[in-house]
Design a protein around this motif. Structure first.
Motif, PDB file in Angstrom:
ATOM      1  N   TRP A1440       5.032  -4.304  30.799  1.00  0.00           N
ATOM      2  CA  TRP A1440       4.294  -5.437  30.227  1.00  0.00           C
ATOM      3  C   TRP A1440       4.625  -6.745  30.942  1.00  0.00           C
ATOM      4  CZ3 TRP A1440       0.423  -4.132  27.323  1.00  0.00           C
ATOM      5  CH2 TRP A1440       0.480  -3.006  26.510  1.00  0.00           C
ATOM      6  N   ARG A1514       2.391  -0.052  29.524  1.00  0.00           N
ATOM      7  CA  ARG A1514       0.975   0.202  29.305  1.00  0.00           C
ATOM      8  C   ARG A1514       0.657   1.700  29.419  1.00  0.00           C
ATOM      9  NH1 ARG A1514       1.197  -4.292  32.844  1.00  0.00           N
ATOM     10  NH2 ARG A1514       0.465  -6.246  31.873  1.00  0.00           N
ATOM     11  N   ASP A1634      -0.752   2.336  23.508  1.00  0.00           N
ATOM     12  CA  ASP A1634      -0.087   1.029  23.579  1.00  0.00           C
ATOM     13  C   ASP A1634       0.483   0.628  22.241  1.00  0.00           C
ATOM     14  OD1 ASP A1634      -0.831   0.983  26.170  1.00  0.00           O
ATOM     15  OD2 ASP A1634      -2.238  -0.701  26.028  1.00  0.00           O
TER      16      ASP A1634
END
Length: 1697
Positions: A1440, A1514, A1634
């Motif tokens: 991230w 992700r 996610d």
């Protein structure tokens, strides 16, 4: 960390494409056609709305495209240098883009958006497909013509990415008119141009087209003119140039609309389509754009509102392929299968790896073309160098099953990694390597096509590789494989892959052992589909491999075969076969309506048609057997009888009365007709043979003919039926084909007869006269005669038989003069005439007749035992002494034999007729006056005797064969009497010498010949018509003779004179016995027909000239009969040279112009003055045309007729001779007028019921009924000879010149290929002292010739054996002498190998750890149990913390999660606004409301906009997916281990370390081995979860066993107490998203001594497929991160890994 979200949230995997809203549309279909109306040149292809076709309207109403609704300017610094120039219609020159024109984030320039659209204020503003685009009516559809590539037009359409697949299927099947495929080939590979070896490219093209052509497959590609798509297109192009097939290959290109170059040529501003659109392929390709390939047949251009974004079509293509795969093939209702899909991998990059990986995950077989390069070669190497190891596991029932596990050695994994890095770089290296390995997890789904000249890579093998891949995917489903092979019509695949010796022998043994009725019924359904689809080779293969036609063919199945037109869908491919047989169904429909059948064709209808085609003498058993005649067809086929609607029980009562059974029994018989009971047909080959002949399926009929009985009779029946069908059709081509097929069967009958005659003459003649019980009780001779088969009758066997019949019991050695001498001088009969020695023949006939009586006695005894009413037993004829064998003939018997011989009867009749003509002539010349003389009385009696004989012939048509028909009917009637003994016997009884029969009323009216039928048969003989005419004219003359007027006497004289002329003509019939004169009679008859047609033409000239000439000569004549006579007289006699010049040139005073003078006949009328000049000129032209032109035409016609008959003189004479012999064989012995005595005797015998009309009580030489044993022996003998003949014929066909040339051509082709291979080897390796001709590619595999390869393999094997022996010797020496040292060279080699192996193992371990770190499993492209594809996330952008502005994850929550079960959150945060999510669920703490621990094992995780973020990074998908909780979802994974031991209990060692085993389960969802773990229930502790999951999944139902329950509980308690935590953290699982992820605690429970776990009996639980102990190894392929956990256990226990 901003995220862009594409909202895709279907309720199920198909909701994404099926549940989108679209305008309603009509379902009615009309014919599709192009609009031919002229249009302006500026708007080529556009059509006015009022003239739009159905295709245009349907696409306008149902197909959408997607356009951008908001302009958001794209920053110029984002890959601006890579953007191609944008071509805007009407905006400057093509390909030129204004520098100042801004570009939207969708990829299109501002000018294409329109002025009314809103604009974004900032280039950094979010632009999303779902919110910034909309669906609107498509503006690009129609047909496209590629300029410079021919005039063929291809269909194309621009579709929205969210188009329903239902609409797409309707577009392709109904609007475009495509037929259902039997196979779907999805081709994937390199999107850029690449090179292949020329020979490999040729084999790829040829094989791909062969499989597409032979199976009716659809091919789906990317549709652009580059890479693998271009190769496929060129293959289609090459096939189209050389193929003569009328069915084009369907190649559908699915491409991204925004990446098509010159797409503006395809659009129409008025949304009416272009018909066609002119599309030109440019010379230069712009970046991020591609041209369409001109060799595809259809294009689907997928649009999501963006431009220059590749991959838009990938999910759409997957959905479309899935929809096609959900269709069923057209191979029958019960033999159809879902359309199989295969992926063909050719070259390719990382995207190709992902596609292949996903295909295997979806259980789609893939075929890899080795040698094409890059991804394909990497997959091929991995497949060929990995090992498929079978692991024994226990299923839910405790049975052991074998599961194949793909094992990769460390060196192979290292090489795969090197190849991936070399071809694709280090980017996403781990991801690509793991995809290669996981693609091979199910080896049955992977097939590698390896091109090898002269070996597997021959021209036929790539298509076999594709089809074999599909069969391997269903290797345990033999009937599914067979259905696929049937759908593809590939008999070679069925033979090589399905009907192998080991597989089908096991199948048949299993059927016999278990008596499984479902298995043969499935095979029977396939057999029925093969018959309907006319798959001849499959029918033959099925008959050779277990299909018993007696079990297969029931009445219901036979009815289905005849009614498959009404039972199958009109859109089915089976209708193609039905449409070829329109004539048959037209004939059957006529009979069906006549018989009152409303819906279906019955077997009675078929029987009536067969009888109409062959002749009334032939009585099919469909019309006789009451079980067939009374069948309720609708009840059999539909289960409900329309005849008894509203009348319950009536139909059952009728059936019960007909069969003598109870209602329940009748109903059960009808409903269970397909089960194994008494066969419905004794000779099923015959029933199917007749069906095939009626459908004009020649090859099918020949196969069934070979398998049936009565080869000669069957061929004659087929020939006659086909010949009759050819006369009843107006289709010239069909009639020609029917005649050819008829002639082929006729030739087969002749060939078999001649073969039999060459082997044994007597048996061959018996075949000709044997009563054929299964063929209408006829004989071969009768079948040939009635079908007008002159060639068959002219054969030596038939003529020999006719000679014997013609001579009767007289010897064939008698000369004609001897016979004539004895006719005039009877006392010379005894010394002059020789008779046949009939002692042996009489003995044989007596034995045969005794055998017939014995068979009949058996039937009667059986009838007596089954019937309550006693039946009169027939006794042998006491007048016949069966034991006597006379050595010589008596005087009276010789006289009887002489005068009853047909040749003598003929001679007597000829002599009688000559006397009759002499008497008749004498009366007319000498004694025809008013007084009636004695001679006239004799003449009248004589003619009356001739009339009586004609009446006898009329009433006794086929009298010899009629008694056999009655016998046939009596046999079936006796069978019905056994069932129904109460049948009445009050009908008229026909009683013959050896039989008694009471025919049913229906039989009397339809089966036996009534008067009308006999009359029709009588008048078919022209000589009978002549006889009737002579008798009728004679009666007229006699009537005039006896009228009391003088004038009538002269009229009678004229009539009688004319009658005498006709009687003289009748003597021509006698000449037919002569070999030279007989054919001349045929010529005369044929010439009379020609003369008739000629006269019709001639009369046009005669009438026209006569009227014209007479009107000029004598104008204004009075209308009268005399006028008509005079007019026609003038023109007619001119033909013969009578020119009437004296009449034309006549002048006064020899004639008169005065009406009063020439009207009274004083003087003839004078012709007009003009006629003296005009009429001769007109006559000259008339004579020129008629005498020269037309008469020569007549001569030419006569010459042609003469030539035709002369070429077949023997056939015509033999055929005429048969009819003459038959006539005099059935004629009474005495000649007219004494024949009246015979007639009176016959009448008296008929009155007393001694016989049926005439000769039925006498044994016949033209038909004979043998005993069952003798008949069976004769049939077997004929079948044996027929089989030998067919085998010899097949061998001769193989040895003919054509096949030899083909074999030689193949050998030369293979030789050239081998020479090319040697040249390639020299080019790649070079020669000593010379540089190589060309440098081989890095990945090229150099192959040796087969012989050299074998030698090298043998040498290598010997070296290995020598090395092993040397190592053993050195080991022994080292043990004996401690100081002995290993040779330095070997020591260095071992050290190098050891270092390499350790390096490879370290690399594998690092790969496992790196895969866990990079969250690989959670980023797999396709989400499990759905068709949702994740947004691709590169390895370097997982975290991230790394910016990823293009990140646009897909939203997905599974349907079962949306239903809010107890294990899932009840709040759907993902569908709420960000501000609404705050506070709904507490994260990073214990959730008291839901009793769920939302704390993570790795610490505090981020929460953004009310949604938790996966700590590992992700995943490409948001929402919960298949997981129930937002945030962490806790689970437990127990790893239960023990040391692997050998048979004697010692621990197995590898590389100095102990080998570890662990309990593994085989999952049902992804077919991977895994640790037996599971999710924690709300409020459940991890330790409880571990115990519960291990018991549920690994121990199965053993816990339910009360005897084992306590033992297992105590052992588990001990094991759990000794457990050790191995891992605690996030699990890399494919289900992670996610916002939702799995976290696990892994415990290891190790049994060091083996005492605790040894007695454990593993059994798969309900949620898994199997359970087993697996050996710990780095080569394992396990679910999720389980291999990493196993590695940790191995490191902790210092075990081998």
């Amino acid at each position: 960390m901003d995220k862009k979200v594409t909202k895709v949230s279907p309720a199920d995997p198909m909701d994404t494409i099926e549940n989108m809203e679209s305008p309603s549309h009509g379902k009615s279909l009309i014919s599709l056609h192009y609009n031919e109306e002229a249009v302006d040149a500026e708007n080529v292809g556009a059509a006015p709305v009022e003239t739009m076709t159905y295709q245009q309207r349907w696409i306008r109403d149902n197909i959408k495209m997607r356009v951008c609704t908001k302009f958001v300017e794209k920053p110029t610094n984002v890959n601006s240098d890579l953007l191609p120039p944008v071509r805007v219609p009407g905006k400057g020159l093509p390909g030129i883009q204004s520098e100042a024109e801004p570009i939207c984030r969708c990829g299109y320039p501002r000018s294409t958006h329109g002025q009314s659209l809103s604009s974004g204020t900032s280039g950094m503003e979010d632009w999303k497909v779902d919110t910034h685009t909309k669906a609107t009516r498509t503006n690009a559809f129609g047909t496209v013509e590629f300029l410079g590539f021919g005039e063929n037009e291809r269909n194309y359409v621009r579709v929205d990415v969210d188009t329903k697949m239902k609409d797409m299927m309707e577009l392709m099947m109904d609007v475009w008119g495509l037929e259902k495929p039997n196979l779907l080939i999805s081709v994937t590979g390199g999107a850029k141009n690449f090179t292949m070896k020329q020979k490999l490219k040729e084999e790829f093209r040829r094989g791909l087209m062969k499989v597409a052509r032979s199976t009716g497959a659809w091919i789906i590609t990317g549709g652009t003119n580059a890479g693998v798509m271009k190769h496929v297109g060129e293959a289609v192009r090459d096939y189209g140039l050389v193929s003569a097939s009328t069915n084009p290959i369907i190649v559908i290109g699915v491409a991204t609309w925004g990446c098509i170059q010159n797409k503006e040529d395809l659009t129409d501003s008025e949304c009416r389509g272009k018909w066609p659109a002119s599309y030109r392929l440019g010379k230069k390709q712009r970046p991020k754009e591609s041209f369409l390939d001109p060799n595809h047949t259809h294009f689907v251009l997928v649009d999501n509102g963006t431009q220059h974004q590749f991959g838009v079509e990938i999910p759409f293509r997957a959905w479309m392929e899935n929809s096609i795969a959900n269709m069923k093939t057209n191979t029958g209702k019960n033999a159809s299968v879902y359309v199989p899909v295969v992926l063909l991998v050719l070259e390719g990059g990382p995207g190709t790896l992902e596609t292949a990986h996903q295909a295997v995950a979806n259980n789609t077989p893939i075929v890899i073309v080795q040698g094409s390069g890059r991804a394909a070669d990497i997959l091929a190497y991995a497949y060929q160098n990995s090992i498929g190891e079978e692991i024994g596991a226990t299923d839910q029932e405790g049975k052991t099953k074998k599961i194949t596990q793909t094992i990769f050695d460390a060196s192979v994994e290292a090489e795969i990694r090197n190849q991936v890095e070399e071809n694709f770089g280090k980017k996403n290296l781990v991801r690509h390597c793991e995809m290669v390995k996981e693609t091979l997890k199910n080896r049955d789904l992977v097939t590698v096509f390896e091109f090898s000249i002269g070996g597997r890579g021959s021209s036929k093998d790539i298509d076999r590789a594709i089809l074999q891949a599909l069969l391997r995917a269903n290797k345990d489903q033999i009937f599914d494989q067979l259905k696929l092979a049937l759908a593809w019509n590939r008999i070679d695949i069925a033979k090589s892959e399905i009907f192998t010796d080991d597989r089908f022998i096991q199948y048949k043994e299993g059927v016999n052992r278990h008596r499984n009725k479902d298995v043969p019924s499935m095979l029977f359904e396939i057999m029925q589909s093969a018959l309907i689809l006319n798959r001849v080779t499959f029918v033959e293969l099925l008959m050779d491999n277990g299909v018993n036609l007696k079990d297969f063919l029931t009445k219901k199945r036979l009815l289905k075969l005849y009614n498959h037109r009404d039972l199958y869908d009109s859109s089915s491919n089976m209708m193609q076969e039905i449409n070829k047989n329109i004539q048959l169904y037209q004939l059957l429909d006529k009979i069906r309506r006549k018989n009152g059948n409303e819906k279906y064709i019955s077997l009675v209808d078929v029987g009536c048609l067969i009888q109409d085609l062959i002749g009334d003498f032939y009585t099919p058993w469909y019309l006789i057997d009451p079980k067939v005649r009374d069948l309720d067809v609708e009840y059999l086929l539909d289960g409900v009888s329309a005849k008894c609607m509203g009348m319950p029980g009536i139909k059952k009562g009728i059936l019960s009365m007909a069969t003598g059974q109870k209602q329940e029994t009748v109903e059960n018989e009808l409903l269970t007709s397909d089960e194994f009971q008494v066969p419905d047909f004794d000779n099923p080959f015959q029933e199917l043979f007749l069906w095939a002949v009626l459908l004009n399926r020649q090859e099918m009929a020949k196969i069934l003919w070979k398998g049936g009985k009565d080869a000669t009779a069957a061929a004659l029946v087929a020939s006659g039926m086909l010949n009759s069908l050819s006369r009843q059709t107006d289709d010239t081509e069909l009639a020609k084909k029917l005649k050819e097929n008829s002639q082929e069967f006729s030739n087969l009958a002749i060939a078999v007869l001649n073969e039999c005659y060459d082997v044994e003459e007597k048996k061959a003649q018996n075949l000709l006269i044997r009563e054929l019980e299964h063929w209408g009780a006829a004989t071969c001779v009768l079948l040939a005669v009635e079908s007008n088969n002159k060639k068959f009758i002219s054969q030596t066997a038939c003529q020999t038989l006719l000679n014997n019949v013609w001579m009767g019991n007289l010897s064939l050695d008698n000369q004609l003069l001897q016979l004539l001498l004895c006719v005039f001088i009877p006392p010379l009969i005894l010394p002059v005439i020789k008779f046949k020695d009939n002692s042996d023949q009489d003995g044989v006939e007596n034995l045969e007749r005794k055998g017939v009586l014995r068979d009949k006695k058996r039937k009667l005894e059986k009838q007596k035992t089954l019937s309550s009413i006693p039946v009169k037993e027939e006794k042998e004829d006491p007048q016949v002494d069966y034991e006597s064998k006379p050595s010589n003939l008596s005087f009276w018997k010789k006289l009887y034999y002489f005068y009853t011989a047909p040749v003598i009867i003929f001679a007597h009749n000829v002599l009688s007729y000559v006397i009759f003509l002499g008497l008749y002539s004498y009366i007319l010349l000498v004694k025809f006056n008013k007084d009636v003389s004695n001679e006239e009385i004799i003449l009248i009696i004589w003619v009356f005797s001739i009339f009586a004989e004609e009446v006898r012939q009329l009433l006794s048509q086929y009298s010899i064969y009629e008694r056999i028909t009655i016998y046939r009917t009596s046999t079936n009637q006796n069978a019905s009497l056994i069932i129904n003994p109460s049948a009445s016997n009050n009908t008229q009884s026909f009683r013959g010498k050896n039989h008694s029969f009471h025919p049913p009323q229906k039989m009397q009216s339809s089966s036996t010949k009534n008067f009308n039928t006999k009359l029709q048969s009588y008048i078919t003989d022209p000589w009978n018509i002549v006889d009737v005419a002579t008798i009728f004219i004679f009666v007229m003359g006699i009537v005039l003779r006896f009228l009391p007027f003088d004038s009538t006497l002269e009229a009678a004289r004229c009539v009688m004179a004319l009658n005498l002329v006709i009687f003289f003509f009748r003597i021509l019939h006698i000449f037919s016995v002569h070999k030279q004169l007989g054919p001349k009679l045929v010529m005369i008859g044929r010439m009379l027909k020609d003369l008739l047609y000629f006269i019709i033409i001639l009369m046009v000239f005669v009438v026209s000239y006569s009227i014209a000439a007479y009107s000029v000569m004598y104008p204004n004549s009075e209308l009268s009969i005399v006028l008509v006579y005079n007019v026609m007289r003038l023109g007619y006699w001119n033909l013969y040279g009578e020119l009437f010049l004296e009449d034309i040139e006549r002048e006064e005073p020899d004639c008169s112009f005065d009406d009063s003078v020439y009207s009274n006949g004083s003087l003839p009328r004078c012709p007009s003055a003009v006629s003296r000049y005009a009429v001769p000129i007109l006559m000259g032209f008339y004579v020129l045309f008629c005498n020269i032109l037309l008469l020569n035409l007549l001569i030419a016609m006569f010459s042609n007729t003469y030539q035709i008959v002369q070429e077949n003189t023997d056939q015509y004479w033999c055929f005429q001779r048969y009819r003459l012999i038959y006539e005099y064989y059935t004629r009474p012995t005495l000649a007219p007028p004494l024949i009246l005595i015979s007639h009176m005797a016959l009448f008296i015998r008929w009155i007393f019921g001694k016989c049926s009309f005439c000769l039925s009580s006498q044994p016949s030489d033209l038909i004979k009924r043998f005993s069952s044993d003798k008949a069976r022996e004769l049939v077997q003998w004929e079948n044996m000879i027929a089989d030998a003949f067919m085998n010899r014929l097949e061998l001769e066909e193989k040895k003919n010149i054509e096949n030899r040339v083909i074999n030689t051509q193949e050998s030369i082709h293979e030789l050239f290929f081998k020479l090319d291979e040697l040249q390639d080897l020299q080019a790649t390796s070079g020669s000593s002292g010379q540089a190589p001709i060309s440098k081989a590619p890095v990945n090229q595999v150099v192959r040796m010739p087969p012989q050299m390869d074998k030698r090298l393999l043998a040498l290598e094997e010997q070296m290995q054996q020598s090395t092993v022996a040397l190592n053993w010797i050195m080991k022994i020496l080292q043990e004996q002498e401690k100081n002995t040292r290993v040779a330095p060279m070997l020591e260095d080699k071992r050290e190098n190998e050891k270092q390499k192996k350790e390096k490879d193992k370290a690399l594998v371990k690092n790969t496992v750890e790196e895969r866990k770190r990079l969250n690989y499993k959670a980023r797999l492209p396709c989400y499990p149990q759905s068709l949702i594809n994740r947004f691709p996330v590169p390895d370097h952008k997982v975290s991230w913390e790394i910016p990823f502005p293009e990140y646009d994850p897909v939203i997905y929550e599974a349907p079962e999660v949306k239903e809010h079960p107890y294990w899932a959150d009840t709040i759907d945060l993902i569908f709420m606004k960000p501000e609404e999510r705050i506070g709904k669920i507490k994260f990073n703490e214990y959730d008291d409301l839901n009793k769920v621990n939302r704390k993570s094992y790795v610490g505090t995780y981020q929460v953004q906009d009310g949604l938790p973020l996966n700590p590992t990074g992700r995943t490409g998908l948001i929402g919960r997916g298949l997981l129930g909780r937002y945030g962490p979802n806790h689970c437990g994974d127990p790893i239960v281990t023990r040391w692997k031991r050998d048979d004697i209990g010692n621990v197995v060692m590898k590389e100095g370390k102990k080998v570890l085993e662990f309990v593994a389960i085989f999952r049902k969802d992804n077919k991977l081995w895994s640790i037996p773990g599971g999710m924690c229930e709300p409020g459940q502790k991890v330790s409880q979860c571990l115990k519960a999951e291990f018991t549920e999944e690994a121990l199965g139902s053993l816990v339910e066993d009360s005897n084992m329950e306590e033992k297992i509980k105590s052992d588990l308690k001990i094991m759990m107490e000794e457990g050790e935590e191995i891992y605690k953290g996030i699990c890399d699982d494919p289900r992670n998203t996610d916002n939702s992820w799995l976290e696990t605690v892994v415990f290891n429970y190790h049994d060091d001594t083996g005492k605790v776990l040894h007695p454990f009996l593993l059994r798969a639980g309900e949620t898994v497929e199997a359970a087993s102990w697996l050996e710990v190894s780095s080569s394992l392929m396990l679910h999720s991160s389980h291999l990493y956990y196993v590695q940790l256990v191995a490191e902790k226990l210092n075990a081998f890994f």
